[in-house]
Scaffold this motif. Structure first.
Motif, short mmCIF file in Angstrom:
data_model
loop_
_atom_site.label_atom_id
_atom_site.label_comp_id
_atom_site.label_asym_id
_atom_site.label_seq_id
_atom_site.Cartn_x
_atom_site.Cartn_y
_atom_site.Cartn_z
N THR A 73 0.91 -1.15 -0.01
CA THR A 73 0.05 -0.03 0.03
C THR A 73 0.66 1.20 0.02
O THR A 73 0.72 2.19 -0.68
CB THR A 73 -0.72 -0.06 1.29
N ALA A 84 -6.57 5.42 -3.28
CA ALA A 84 -6.71 4.47 -4.49
C ALA A 84 -5.61 3.21 -4.22
O ALA A 84 -6.08 2.01 -4.55
CB ALA A 84 -6.15 5.22 -5.63
N ILE A 88 -7.02 -0.49 -4.35
CA ILE A 88 -6.38 -1.64 -5.09
C ILE A 88 -6.08 -2.79 -4.21
O ILE A 88 -6.19 -3.76 -4.61
CB ILE A 88 -5.24 -1.11 -5.63
#
Length: 136
Positions: A73, A84, A88
């Motif tokens: 991340t 975002a 994901i």
């Protein structure tokens, strides 16, 4: 079970033979049940120890996976907005969880229940022996 010569039994009255058959049958059943209990208990101990070890491995992997998720991340956050990057990683984790759940369900369906195999075979052999002796 002790082997007896048929000549030893020839002079006994039928009631005595039936009594001996009953006693020997009961003893055989008790011994087979004891064997089954011993076998299942031993298997159960091994399953329990294996489950504990898998549990410990799972906890360690969970912490390692959490650290890896945080790392991925943070790496994605270098090139994308933080929200975002987190989205994901979350979607990928849920996809992996779904695939693993499906495969786990398939494996559980293929698992055979634990059974006392030696005892089952021993009982079958006893039944064959009794049938063979009954035909003589």
């Amino acid at each position: 079970m002790t082997e007896r010569n048929p000549a030893d039994l020839a002079g006994l009255p039928t009631s005595e033979l039936v009594k001996q058959l009953s006693e020997q049958s009961a003893r055989l059943v008790r011994e087979e049940l004891r064997l089954a209990q011993t076998e299942v208990t031993a298997k159960g101990r091994h399953y329990a120890q294996g489950a504990k070890m898998f549990g410990g491995a799972g906890v360690a992997a969970l912490y390692g996976g959490g650290a890896l998720v945080a790392t991925v991340t943070l790496l994605l956050a270098l090139v994308l907005p933080a929200w975002a990057a987190a989205l994901i990683v979350t979607v990928v984790l849920f996809a992996v969880a779904g695939v693993l759940a499906q495969r786990g369900k398939k494996q559980m369906g293929m698992a055979a229940p634990p059974s006392p195999e030696q005892t089952t075979e021993s009982v079958r052999a006893d039944v064959r022996e009794i049938k063979d002796r009954g035909r003589r």
